[in-house]
Scaffold this motif. Structure first.
Motif, short mmCIF file in Angstrom:
data_model
loop_
_atom_site.label_atom_id
_atom_site.label_comp_id
_atom_site.label_asym_id
_atom_site.label_seq_id
_atom_site.Cartn_x
_atom_site.Cartn_y
_atom_site.Cartn_z
N LEU A 12 1.49 7.36 -3.06
CA LEU A 12 0.56 6.70 -2.15
C LEU A 12 1.30 5.80 -1.17
O LEU A 12 0.96 5.73 0.01
CB LEU A 12 -0.45 5.88 -2.95
CG LEU A 12 -1.49 5.10 -2.14
CD1 LEU A 12 -2.35 6.07 -1.34
CD2 LEU A 12 -2.35 4.25 -3.05
N ALA A 13 2.31 5.12 -1.64
CA ALA A 13 3.07 4.20 -0.79
C ALA A 13 3.67 4.93 0.40
O ALA A 13 3.76 4.40 1.50
CB ALA A 13 4.18 3.53 -1.60
N MET A 14 4.10 6.17 0.18
CA MET A 14 4.69 6.94 1.27
C MET A 14 3.64 7.31 2.31
O MET A 14 3.96 7.54 3.48
CB MET A 14 5.34 8.21 0.71
CG MET A 14 6.53 7.93 -0.21
SD MET A 14 7.15 9.42 -0.98
CE MET A 14 7.79 10.28 0.45
N ASN A 405 0.41 -7.81 -6.94
CA ASN A 405 0.47 -7.16 -5.63
C ASN A 405 1.35 -5.93 -5.61
O ASN A 405 1.31 -5.16 -4.64
CB ASN A 405 0.98 -8.15 -4.58
CG ASN A 405 -0.10 -9.11 -4.14
OD1 ASN A 405 -0.91 -8.78 -3.29
ND2 ASN A 405 -0.12 -10.30 -4.72
N THR A 406 2.14 -5.72 -6.65
CA THR A 406 3.12 -4.64 -6.62
C THR A 406 3.14 -3.76 -7.87
O THR A 406 3.71 -2.67 -7.83
CB THR A 406 4.54 -5.21 -6.43
OG1 THR A 406 4.86 -6.06 -7.55
CG2 THR A 406 4.64 -6.02 -5.15
N ASP A 407 2.55 -4.19 -8.96
CA ASP A 407 2.65 -3.47 -10.23
C ASP A 407 1.30 -2.83 -10.58
O ASP A 407 0.35 -3.54 -10.93
CB ASP A 407 3.10 -4.41 -11.35
CG ASP A 407 3.31 -3.66 -12.65
OD1 ASP A 407 4.45 -3.22 -12.89
OD2 ASP A 407 2.34 -3.50 -13.43
N PRO A 408 1.18 -1.51 -10.50
CA PRO A 408 -0.10 -0.84 -10.76
C PRO A 408 -0.64 -1.07 -12.17
O PRO A 408 -1.85 -1.19 -12.35
CB PRO A 408 0.23 0.64 -10.54
CG PRO A 408 1.42 0.63 -9.65
CD PRO A 408 2.22 -0.57 -10.05
N GLU A 409 0.24 -1.12 -13.16
CA GLU A 409 -0.23 -1.24 -14.54
C GLU A 409 -0.91 -2.58 -14.78
O GLU A 409 -2.05 -2.64 -15.27
CB GLU A 409 0.94 -1.06 -15.52
CG GLU A 409 0.48 -1.02 -16.97
CD GLU A 409 1.63 -0.78 -17.93
OE1 GLU A 409 1.36 -0.44 -19.09
OE2 GLU A 409 2.80 -0.93 -17.52
N TYR A 451 -4.74 -1.77 -3.16
CA TYR A 451 -4.05 -0.49 -3.08
C TYR A 451 -3.23 -0.18 -4.33
O TYR A 451 -2.72 0.92 -4.49
CB TYR A 451 -3.14 -0.44 -1.86
CG TYR A 451 -3.89 -0.63 -0.56
CD1 TYR A 451 -4.75 0.36 -0.10
CD2 TYR A 451 -3.75 -1.78 0.18
CE1 TYR A 451 -5.45 0.20 1.09
CE2 TYR A 451 -4.44 -1.96 1.38
CZ TYR A 451 -5.28 -0.96 1.82
OH TYR A 451 -5.98 -1.14 2.99
N MET A 452 -3.07 -1.17 -5.21
CA MET A 452 -2.29 -0.98 -6.43
C MET A 452 -3.12 -0.49 -7.60
O MET A 452 -2.63 -0.42 -8.73
CB MET A 452 -1.62 -2.31 -6.82
CG MET A 452 -0.46 -2.71 -5.94
SD MET A 452 0.99 -1.63 -6.13
CE MET A 452 0.83 -0.58 -4.70
N THR A 453 -4.39 -0.14 -7.35
CA THR A 453 -5.21 0.36 -8.44
C THR A 453 -6.23 1.35 -7.91
O THR A 453 -6.23 1.69 -6.73
CB THR A 453 -5.90 -0.80 -9.19
OG1 THR A 453 -6.48 -0.30 -10.39
CG2 THR A 453 -6.94 -1.49 -8.33
N TYR A 454 -7.11 1.82 -8.77
CA TYR A 454 -8.11 2.81 -8.38
C TYR A 454 -9.19 2.16 -7.52
O TYR A 454 -9.60 1.03 -7.77
CB TYR A 454 -8.73 3.43 -9.63
CG TYR A 454 -7.71 4.14 -10.49
CD1 TYR A 454 -7.39 5.48 -10.25
CD2 TYR A 454 -7.06 3.48 -11.52
CE1 TYR A 454 -6.45 6.14 -11.02
CE2 TYR A 454 -6.10 4.13 -12.30
CZ TYR A 454 -5.81 5.45 -12.04
OH TYR A 454 -4.87 6.10 -12.81
N PRO A 455 -9.69 2.87 -6.50
CA PRO A 455 -10.70 2.30 -5.61
C PRO A 455 -11.99 1.92 -6.33
O PRO A 455 -12.60 0.89 -6.03
CB PRO A 455 -10.96 3.41 -4.60
CG PRO A 455 -9.76 4.30 -4.67
CD PRO A 455 -9.28 4.22 -6.08
#
Length: 558
Positions: A12-14, A405-409, A451-455
């Protein structure tokens, strides 16, 4: 789960630009020079995290989430988190109460210390020596010492300290007025050193305007990154454009559609227009924030940094009066649906939505942008993580904010709860989750970088793809950082109360007019308001000395 998360979000980041977030560092353990250290740098520490939550969230769910968060933060930072999830409607009150409690405790302790010093001084003057408490070396513990204990299953584990009576660490700030009040109250820690050091990576993940506008003297909070605003789209029926021999390139604005809508009424059985609509970009200045007012500004879709936006009376805005006239004519002609919910097909409509909405209509309708999304004051200041002035450690608190802000888990746990307890991956699509318990409920914007998790439950991760264009298209409001409280002041309150009454009288007067009467009397309305003393005063950006007006306050803000 962590590997799956990283693959998903790196992909996603790309896809997203820096206006959403630029992307992840290729090295999760990247070292950045310029960081700060403090006495807790090498010790275990317990921090508090305060967030608002839904009314149905249970204590058991909060404790389960706290435990899941601690598994991550203890392993990564030797930091424990004490989670305070407060019902949304009581949150601001709870934060204020906690800060007040700490302030009073510190003030009391300071007063007590001063009283004891004075008492000792008086006794010394009488020749009486007071006892001095001594701390032996055996009783001392160094800042870097890590205590351990043996748990119930015989393992030696680190011991984490209890939260101190005057400790408050990370909390969510909601709104510009609250943000300014906390700063003025000296209740927040400055975060610039961390942003330029160990938390510099945040600049890659957060919309640049968010961070720049968060700086009021210093940066005292980190805005949660999210999709900016919403679009308003103009929809024009493709089949009817062809049937009625119209050129679609002539129907790209709302007012340009007037005669087409009348043709739909006269020559088809389709509902001509779904609902009444207003011109784009209207911003009203009123006694009650959000109310319609005779004092207004219009922000065009083509606004640039050089565009001048001032305060003027509403009926001097040509696009606005053209639209009022149009709506009156269409309503009298029976062109506007009486119940939009029952309409299946229409000639023209203005609808609100995100960047994904055109795909729902573009097969049957030409879709034009009526109003672009705009980064508003609420976008910047509506949801920000701050570090209290009473924190155990600014540096350690910023480590947690950086992860949110940066870690999805970690981000997903705080938002949706514990996997397989409160939510789980949809077995049909690993890009989608489903909620399996309503015991834990959070607002997506209040728990970190969206953006680091599910909508949302049932919404695939590909939803974020359209947000790239939405943020790229967004405008920056010229009123950013200028709140209702900034212009509705003690000096302007009386004028706004008078404006409110004047606005009501003109609104009623215009509402009673037919379309023909409005067209005939518009020039008279303009002349009246151009010469109205109250309007002249309030729109004066350079009044005589000692006079404060909304326009002068806005000019000073700019």
């Amino acid at each position: 789960m962590k590997r799956k998360f990283m693959c998903l979000f790196l992909a996603l980041a790309m896809a997203l630009s820096c206006f959403a977030f630029v992307g992840c560092s290729s090295d999760e353990d990247e070292t950045v020079e310029g960081g700060t250290t403090d006495e807790t740098a090498l010790t275990t520490v317990t921090l508090t995290l305060w967030i608002p939550t839904g009314k149905n969230t249970t204590e058991d769910a909060i404790l389960a989430v706290q435990e899941a968060i601690n598994k991550i933060t203890k392993a990564k930072f030797e930091t424990a988190i004490e989670l305070h999830a407060i019902p949304e409607n009581k949150y601001d009150e709870a934060i204020d109460a906690r800060i007040t409690e700490i302030e009073e405790k510190i003030a009391f302790e300071a007063a007590e210390a001063e009283r004891k010093r004075q008492e000792a001084k008086e006794l010394a003057a009488q020749g009486i020596t007071t006892a001095v408490e001594e701390t032996t070396a055996a009783e001392e513990t160094t800042a870097s010492e890590e205590e351990t204990y043996v748990n119930d299953i015989g393992m030696t584990v680190l011991k984490y300290p209890e939260v101190e009576e005057t400790q408050m660490d990370i909390f969510l700030v909601r709104g510009l007025d609250n943000y300014k009040a906390y700063i003025e109250r000296a209740a927040l820690s400055a975060l610039d050193s961390e942003l330029n050091g160990t938390s510099k990576i945040l600049k890659q993940y957060i919309y640049p305007t968010f961070l720049s506008k968060a700086k009021i003297g210093s940066t005292y909070a980190i805005p949660n990154n999210h999709v900016i605003g919403e679009y308003k789209y103009l929809l024009v029926n493709k089949a009817l454009v062809e049937k009625l021999y119209w050129d679609p390139e002539e129907l790209t604005t709302l007012t340009a559609c007037k005669d087409f809508i009348l043709d739909v009424k006269n020559f088809t059985t389709v509902t001509p227009m779904l609902a009444e609509a207003e011109t784009s970009g209207m911003h009203y200045w009123s006694e009650k924030d959000g109310d319609w007012s005779l004092l207004a500004s219009r922000v065009p879709n083509e606004i640039t940094a050089d565009t001048t936006v001032g305060l003027q009376h509403t009926y001097s805005i040509g696009e606005y009066t053209d639209t009022i006239s149009m709506m009156k004519h269409l309503k009298e002609a029976g062109c506007i649906a009486t119940d939009a919910s029952k309409v299946k097909e229409f000639g023209v409509a203005v609808v609100s939505g995100d960047a994904a909405l055109p795909a729902q209509y573009e097969e049957d309708y030409y879709v034009y942008v009526h109003e672009k999304p705009m980064a508003t004051t609420d976008d910047i200041y509506g949801s920000m993580f701050a570090v209290s002035a009473y924190t155990k450690s600014v540096a350690r608190s910023m480590e947690i904010i950086t992860m949110l802000n940066t870690d999805p888990e970690l981000r997903t746990i705080l938002q949706y709860g514990v996997e397989d307890v409160h939510w789980q991956i949809d077995e049909r699509d690993e890009d989608v989750i489903k909620v399996i318990s309503k015991a834990y409920q959070m607002n997506l914007r209040d728990t970190g970088n969206v953006y680091m998790t599910y909508p949302a439950a049932g919404v695939p991760m590909t939803y974020w793809d359209s947000c790239k264009q939405q943020n790229l298209d967004s405008l920056v409001s010229p009123f950013l950082g200028f709140s209702h409280a900034d212009y509705y002041t003690e000096e302007t309150a009386a004028d706004f109360k008078a404006l409110s009454e004047l606005s009501k009288s003109y609104a009623a007067r215009v509402a009673a007019m037919t379309a023909a009467e409005f067209d005939e009397q518009l020039l008279d309305l303009k002349i009246e308001l151009n010469n109205n003393d109250l309007i002249l005063k309030m729109t004066n950006s350079a009044p005589e000395a000692g006079v404060v007006t909304p326009a002068s306050l806005f000019a000073k803000h700019k």
